[in-house]
Structures are given as structure tokens and as C-alpha cells.
Design an enzyme around this catalytic site. Structure first.
Site, PDB file in Angstrom:
ATOM      1  N   ARG A 131      -7.396   2.419  -3.200  1.00 23.86           N
ATOM      2  CA  ARG A 131      -8.576   2.342  -1.960  1.00 23.86           C
ATOM      3  C   ARG A 131      -9.163   3.890  -1.581  1.00 23.86           C
ATOM      4  O   ARG A 131      -8.295   4.860  -1.592  1.00 23.86           O
ATOM      5  CB  ARG A 131      -7.742   1.862  -0.680  1.00 23.86           C
ATOM      6  CG  ARG A 131      -8.608   1.646   0.360  1.00 23.86           C
ATOM      7  CD  ARG A 131      -7.975   1.215   1.705  1.00 23.86           C
ATOM      8  NE  ARG A 131      -8.762   0.153   2.425  1.00 23.86           N
ATOM      9  CZ  ARG A 131      -8.762  -0.177   3.930  1.00 23.86           C
ATOM     10  NH1 ARG A 131      -8.000   0.893   4.612  1.00 23.86           N
ATOM     11  NH2 ARG A 131      -9.358  -0.592   4.318  1.00 23.86           N
ATOM     12  N   GLY A 180      -9.912  -6.321   8.603  1.00 27.15           N
ATOM     13  CA  GLY A 180      -8.811  -5.829   9.287  1.00 27.15           C
ATOM     14  C   GLY A 180      -8.600  -6.292  10.646  1.00 27.15           C
ATOM     15  O   GLY A 180      -7.734  -7.396  10.507  1.00 27.15           O
ATOM     16  N   ASN A 196      -9.563  11.752  10.404  1.00 28.95           N
ATOM     17  CA  ASN A 196      -8.482  12.812  10.092  1.00 28.95           C
ATOM     18  C   ASN A 196      -9.151  14.059   9.552  1.00 28.95           C
ATOM     19  O   ASN A 196      -8.730  14.761   8.757  1.00 28.95           O
ATOM     20  CB  ASN A 196      -7.343  12.331   9.241  1.00 28.95           C
ATOM     21  CG  ASN A 196      -6.563  11.336   9.573  1.00 28.95           C
ATOM     22  OD1 ASN A 196      -6.226  11.425  10.539  1.00 28.95           O
ATOM     23  ND2 ASN A 196      -6.208  10.171   8.892  1.00 28.95           N
ATOM     24  N   TYR A 226      -5.552  10.917   3.953  1.00 25.67           N
ATOM     25  CA  TYR A 226      -4.155  11.197   3.591  1.00 25.67           C
ATOM     26  C   TYR A 226      -4.126  11.875   2.412  1.00 25.67           C
ATOM     27  O   TYR A 226      -5.166  12.398   1.897  1.00 25.67           O
ATOM     28  CB  TYR A 226      -3.266   9.800   3.701  1.00 25.67           C
ATOM     29  CG  TYR A 226      -3.424   9.320   4.978  1.00 25.67           C
ATOM     30  CD1 TYR A 226      -2.683   9.764   6.224  1.00 25.67           C
ATOM     31  CD2 TYR A 226      -4.310   8.102   5.319  1.00 25.67           C
ATOM     32  CE1 TYR A 226      -2.931   9.512   7.321  1.00 25.67           C
ATOM     33  CE2 TYR A 226      -4.382   7.722   6.836  1.00 25.67           C
ATOM     34  CZ  TYR A 226      -3.840   8.372   7.823  1.00 25.67           C
ATOM     35  OH  TYR A 226      -3.866   7.867   8.914  1.00 25.67           O
ATOM     36  N   GLN A 237       0.858  -1.212  -0.016  1.00 27.03           N
ATOM     37  CA  GLN A 237      -0.085  -0.141   0.103  1.00 27.03           C
ATOM     38  C   GLN A 237       0.965   1.203  -0.165  1.00 27.03           C
ATOM     39  O   GLN A 237       1.579   1.496   0.982  1.00 27.03           O
ATOM     40  CB  GLN A 237      -0.881  -0.031   1.247  1.00 27.03           C
ATOM     41  CG  GLN A 237      -1.999   1.178   0.971  1.00 27.03           C
ATOM     42  CD  GLN A 237      -2.968   1.478   2.197  1.00 27.03           C
ATOM     43  OE1 GLN A 237      -2.339   1.868   2.994  1.00 27.03           O
ATOM     44  NE2 GLN A 237      -4.095   1.579   2.058  1.00 27.03           N
TER      45      GLN A 237
HETATM   46  C1  PHB Z   1      -3.567   4.805  11.587  1.00 29.53           C
HETATM   47  O1  PHB Z   1      -2.587   4.676  11.784  1.00 29.53           O
HETATM   48  O2  PHB Z   1      -4.562   5.118  12.685  1.00 29.53           O
HETATM   49  C2  PHB Z   1      -4.136   4.630  10.248  1.00 29.53           C
HETATM   50  C3  PHB Z   1      -3.232   4.567   9.072  1.00 29.53           C
HETATM   51  C4  PHB Z   1      -3.776   4.412   8.023  1.00 29.53           C
HETATM   52  C5  PHB Z   1      -5.110   4.604   7.659  1.00 29.53           C
HETATM   53  C6  PHB Z   1      -6.079   4.572   8.797  1.00 29.53           C
HETATM   54  C7  PHB Z   1      -5.667   4.904   9.692  1.00 29.53           C
HETATM   55  O3  PHB Z   1      -5.427   4.579   6.434  1.00 29.53           O
END
Ligand code: PHB
Length: 354
Positions: A225, A313, A233, A178, A98
Site C-alpha cells: 500500500r 474505508g 503525518n 509510517y 496489514q
Molecule cells: C490513524 O490511526 O489515524 C491511521 C493509522 C494508519 C493509517 C492512517 C491513519 O495508515
């Protein structure tokens, strides 16, 4: 009930053994941003997944936003990941990397005091996880239009490195607030150049990255994704359905491996105003659904053709042999939240198999 969840499927010319995907999971166990033998053991234990998607992996130093997360842009990082892909392949598994750029979800501590970068100088609410604990997010620096080709080049280079490290493909992380998602959603993008404003403009960066990465390693080895309704966030969009319908349509016809949709918020809620079926209908390749699925819901989704694969997950984190447990209806180990982020083998490689 059909058993299609356990049947093989072709993904861009690669045959996956089943429809169960290990979702990308940040685990913060890569000191110096280099994947290691402990990580190889962890991923190897989970290689019964039809597909493993690695934890978020930085495409450059500028992309870093968390402590002890791995990268995929230097030779040392390629060598570190090679241990992981070798272990997964020796056990018959498939693994994608990823590709991650955190953008504004970072802190100057990771960048020798320089500001993190973002589409616009908008400070997210909340705190960054730094090596010295939580620190408030800062107002990021707006990326100049002239810097964007360099960002795309970072993605292309990282994809080439992923290929050299033996990954079977890459997932472009355009979800969860992100960098790419910061461009996509209008709550974080106030640009007035051709990377902001209209929907076309806000998804331009994603499409240019897909093009660069696909040209480097083959579009059939590229997944994307997205997380249309996730406010994590500090994300927002004024019209998520139109935004993400348009993304699904625009990613169609490119010969991509898959579209991976986080269908819920970070806390697991769905949104009755958002129809993920419209994304599935608009996209012409495999659809991976993610978000709070258990074995039964996963089988239903596959049987009713609302998804081609299901990503798990926490269940995969806590159950290295999740596919076998779902097939046999065996009880599942419970995930221990306190060992998710950072630490050692405890809560990482010591979850028991049946
Ligand atoms: C996190 O570290 O909380 C985290 C990282 C990447 C993501 C979602 C959460 O896509």
C-alpha cells in the site's frame, strides 16, 4: 453499466468473490496489542468483502505507535488473530494482515522511554496519540545502517506469524507517513548511506522487505500500500510522480498480489498534478484503488479498467453488508467518527445490516 464490481477475480491464485475490499482501518480495540473475540465478530460481519485488509498491525514492539493497536509477532497475538481469520473463513471471506511499523509516528511512552526510530532525526509536526492523550511528537533516533537487517527480519517474522494465524496474505504498509514511507519520501529521509539520497536508495528498504516477506510466504500473497499525495503525518516529497512511478515499476514483475493506492489526501482531495494512471500502467498485477469511492464511481472505475478492485474505508466500517447494499442500491448507514478510535462494541459491531 457493467456489473463487474460484483464479479469474482483471481488474486495470486485465490478467488475473491467480488472486487470490493475492506480498507485497513485503525480501531484501537485491542488491549495489550492482542486481537480478541470482539474483533473476530467485527471482521466476521464484514466477510462479504472480496478481501478484508486488517487494521495496521505491528511487526514488533519497536513498531508500535498508537494505543490498543494489535501486533502480529508473539504467540499470544497469533492466537488472538486466529479467532479473526477462522471467523472470516467460516463465512467464506479472505483476509490479509496489514504489516505496520510506525517509525517516527510514535512516542517514547510506547518504548519504555526510548526514542522512536526513523530514517533521519526529523521531528514530524503534530502530536502522538498516547495512553495519556495527545503528546507532541519527539525527534526520533536515526536508524543505524547496521539495524536495518533487523527491521527487515521483523517484517519476515511478522509475515510468518500472519501465516501461522491463518491470514491469506499480508499487505506491507508503505503509506501514510509510517516507517517505510518515511524512507521513500525525501522530506523525511536525509540519509547519506545506501538507504537515502537517490530514488533507488530511498525505495531500497521497501524492496528488501518485499523480498524477505515474499520469500517467507510467497510473493503471490503479498500486497503493497502506498499513498503518493497524502501529506498526513507531515509527509512531503519533491517529485512524487517520479518517486511513485519508480515504485510501481520496481514492484512489477515480482508476482505480487496487488498494489493498493491511496489516491487522495487524508481529507479526500485529489491532486491534479499527480496521475495515478501511470502507476496502474507500470504495475503488472492487480491495482486496488482507494479514496472516497462510492458505489457508482467504483463501478465506473472497474468498468473502465482504471482499477481491478476498490477499497472502501468508512463505508465498510458503517455497513457490514456493504457489497449487498451497493449491489441493490440500498441506502448506507453513516459512519460515526466519535467511535472510530477506541471504545467497545458501540460504533463497532452494532452497525445494522439490511
Ligand atoms: C490513524 O490511526 O489515524 C491511521 C493509522 C494508519 C493509517 C492512517 C491513519 O495508515
Amino acid at each position: 453499466m457493467s456489473n463487474k464490481l460484483f464479479s469474482s477475480i483471481d488474486m495470486g491464485g485465490q478467488t475473491l468473490g467480488n472486487r470490493m475490499v475492506m480498507a485497513p482501518l485503525t480501531r484501537n480495540r485491542a488491549p495489550d496489542c492482542i486481537a480478541n473475540a470482539l474483533m473476530a465478530e467485527y471482521y466476521g460481519q464484514r466477510s462479504a468483502a472480496g478481501l478484508i485488509i486488517s487494521e495496521g498491525t505491528q511487526i514488533s514492539e519497536q513498531a508500535v505507535g498508537y494505543p490498543a493497536t494489535p501486533g502480529i509477532y508473539s504467540q499470544q497475538q497469533v492466537d488472538g488473530w486466529s479467532q479473526v481469520t477462522d471467523t472470516v473463513h467460516a463465512k467464506g471471506g479472505h483476509i490479509f494482515a496489514q504489516l505496520w511499523h510506525c517509525g517516527r509516528i510514535s512516542h517514547p511512552d510506547f518504548h519504555a522511554g526510548e526514542l522512536p526510530v526513523a530514517p533521519s532525526a526529523i521531528k514530524p509536526a503534530g502530536d502522538a496519540f498516547t495512553y495519556e492523550g495527545l503528546k507532541p511528537f519527539v525527534t526520533p533516533r536515526t536508524l543505524e545502517a547496521s539495524e536495518i537487517p533487523g527491521i527487515i527480519e521483523q517484517y519476515r517474522h511478522a509475515a510468518a506469524c500472519a501465516g501461522n494465524a491463518g491470514f491469506d496474505g499480508v499487505e506491507i504498509h508503505a503509506a501514510n507517513g509510517y516507517l517505510i514511507d518515511q524512507f521513500i519520501r525525501d522530506g523525511s529521509n536525509r540519509r547519506t548511506d545506501h538507504y537515502g539520497g537517490s530514488l533507488e536508495n530511498r525505495i531500497r528498504l521497501l524492496l528488501e522487505i518485499v523480498d524477505a516477506v515474499g520469500s517467507e510466504i510467497g510473493h503471490n500473497k503479498v500486497g503493497v500500500r502506498i499513498s503518493p499525495i497524502n501529506a498526513f503525518n507531515d509527509m512531503s516529497d519533491s517529485d512524487p510522480q517520479s518517486t511513485f512511478d519508480h515504485i510501481a515499476s520496481s514492484l512489477s514483475g515480482l508476482g505480487l498480489a496487488y498494489l493498493h493506492v491511496v489516491e487522495v489526501s487524508m481529507t479526500g482531495e485529489t491532486d491534479s498534478n499527480f496521475d495515478t494512471g501511470r502507476l496502474r500502467d507500470r504495475f503488472d498485477s492487480l491495482y486496488i484503488a482507494n479514496g472516497g469511492y462510492d458505489g457508482e464511481r467504483a463501478q465506473q472505475a472497474i468498468a473502465s479498467n482504471t482499477a481491478d478492485l476498490i477499497a472502501f474505508g468508512a463505508p465498510f466500517l458503517a455497513n457490514p453488508d456493504l457489497p449487498e447494499r451497493l449491489r441493490t442500491g440500498a441506502p448506507l448507514n453513516t459512519a460515526d467518527q466519535s467511535t472510530f478510535y477506541g471504545g467497545d462494541a458501540h460504533g463497532y459491531t452494532d452497525y445494522p445490516s439490511l
